[in-house]
Design an enzyme around this catalytic site. Structure first.
Site, PDB file in Angstrom:
ATOM      1  N   THR A 174       0.855  -1.190   0.000  1.00  0.00           N
ATOM      2  CA  THR A 174       0.000   0.000   0.000  1.00  0.00           C
ATOM      3  C   THR A 174       0.887   1.235   0.000  1.00  0.00           C
ATOM      4  O   THR A 174       1.667   1.451   0.933  1.00  0.00           O
ATOM      5  CB  THR A 174      -0.906   0.010   1.240  1.00  0.00           C
ATOM      6  OG1 THR A 174      -1.724  -1.165   1.223  1.00  0.00           O
ATOM      7  CG2 THR A 174      -1.797   1.246   1.260  1.00  0.00           C
ATOM      8  N   LYS A 192      -6.884   1.304  -3.704  1.00  0.00           N
ATOM      9  CA  LYS A 192      -6.505   0.640  -2.454  1.00  0.00           C
ATOM     10  C   LYS A 192      -6.679   1.591  -1.275  1.00  0.00           C
ATOM     11  O   LYS A 192      -7.103   1.188  -0.190  1.00  0.00           O
ATOM     12  CB  LYS A 192      -5.059   0.151  -2.530  1.00  0.00           C
ATOM     13  CG  LYS A 192      -4.539  -0.539  -1.260  1.00  0.00           C
ATOM     14  CD  LYS A 192      -5.346  -1.780  -0.897  1.00  0.00           C
ATOM     15  CE  LYS A 192      -4.909  -2.421   0.425  1.00  0.00           C
ATOM     16  NZ  LYS A 192      -3.705  -3.220   0.343  1.00  0.00           N
ATOM     17  N   LYS A 229      -0.028   3.204   9.496  1.00  0.00           N
ATOM     18  CA  LYS A 229       0.612   3.401   8.195  1.00  0.00           C
ATOM     19  C   LYS A 229      -0.430   3.633   7.098  1.00  0.00           C
ATOM     20  O   LYS A 229      -0.399   4.634   6.383  1.00  0.00           O
ATOM     21  CB  LYS A 229       1.475   2.196   7.845  1.00  0.00           C
ATOM     22  CG  LYS A 229       2.042   2.219   6.420  1.00  0.00           C
ATOM     23  CD  LYS A 229       2.728   0.927   6.078  1.00  0.00           C
ATOM     24  CE  LYS A 229       1.803  -0.216   5.819  1.00  0.00           C
ATOM     25  NZ  LYS A 229       1.119  -0.137   4.494  1.00  0.00           N
TER      26      LYS A 229
END
Length: 304
Positions: free
Chosen positions: A102, A178, A246
């Site tokens: 990602t 995503k 994150k």
């Protein structure tokens, strides 16, 4: 034995965490010559014992058809691709990098341009589905890249995925999608934890919660997948708390660049950040429920 595409690829999976290891297993099962590399030599040795190939990355890179990158973040991705021992300069022209981490869309575009300088294709290919689907070759992949990149990556995609969304001919679109998914997934996990713990304050047993809510409108895939971990008192990490500061951080970074406010995402991120600060970062992300339980003064189920 070869995959459904009819031809066997020589590929390396770099990053053998819960997702990467399952993907490597799927590639081995599909008959591809599969090398696995990780900072943990034990994981690489385990893959070899299960049918993976052996060899140093520096020695095999020039013969690879593809390199699948399944590391934690953009910094690790860049180091793997272009660092001191980066793989891209070692790859042959016409091979393909599938980046499954990602990362921000702008980063994906930059990596694609730098790969092109070496005549290497780049597929922006973030993944979703969890470790169990990774091991079964049933991931969903949100991919974007040039047609040549898709063509080069097809044998790998065929082995690791149940569904591939082709989102455009330029890197960045896959990573954008995503980010949308991670916004929802992170918020849903935090909301599941909030709802389950709220229920405890009202005398709702967690097992009853899990019996009832999946049949009601308030359910979600994340609720049905993660709430059982809390009910079992089992926080063995399938996806860890540390993933979410994150990933939701990436979402907020993209949102800021677009001038977009994302208050619900910020609230969910704050809960995961608290969990990490409490030392829960290595536990399953369902452990965010412990933050709510501590605040409410209630007890979560113990390990069964």
């Amino acid at each position: 034995m070869t995959g459904k595409t009819g031809h066997s690829a020589k590929t390396a999976v770099i990053g053998l965490g819960s997702m990467g290891y399952g993907m490597a297993q799927s590639l081995v099962a599909a008959g591809h010559e599969t090398y696995g590399f990780d900072i943990s030599p034990e994981r690489a040795a385990r893959l070899q014992a299960e049918g993976g190939s052996s060899g140093a990355l520096a020695d095999v890179a020039a013969d690879l058809d593809s390199a699948v990158i399944v590391v934690l973040n953009a910094a690790q991705t860049e180091a793997v691709l272009f660092g001191e021992t980066g793989v891209v300069p070692r790859l042959s022209a016409g091979s393909v990098v599938l980046n499954c981490a990602t990362v921000p869309p702008a980063f994906a575009k930059d990596m694609a341009a730098r790969c092109a300088d070496h005549d290497v294709h780049y597929l922006d290919a973030p993944i979703s589905g969890g470790s169990m689907k990774a091991a079964r070759g049933q991931l969903t992949i949100m991919a974007s890249g040039k047609p040549e990149a898709f063509a080069a990556a097809d044998p790998v995609l065929d082995a690791i995925s149940e569904k591939v969304f082709r989102l455009g001919d330029a890197a960045g679109a896959g990573s954008a999608m995503k980010a949308v998914n991670q916004l929802l997934a992170g918020v849903h996990i935090a909301t599941m934890a909030e709802a389950l713990t709220f229920g405890i304050t009202q005398g709702v047993d967690p097992k009853t919660f899990l019996d009832v809510i999946p049949s009601c409108a308030g359910t979600s895939w994340m609720l049905e997948n993660r709430a059982p971990h809390i009910v079992a008192g089992d926080y063995t990490p399938h996806s860890s708390v540390n993933i979410w500061p994150k990933d939701l951080g990436i979402v907020l970074e993209i949102a800021r660049s677009a001038g977009f406010d994302a208050p619900v995402t910020k609230a969910a991120l704050a809960q995961f950040a608290k969990a990490a600060e409490m030392g829960l970062g290595g536990e399953d992300d369902a452990a965010v429920a412990k933050i709510y339980a501590e605040q409410a003064g209630v007890k979560l189920p113990k390990t069964e």
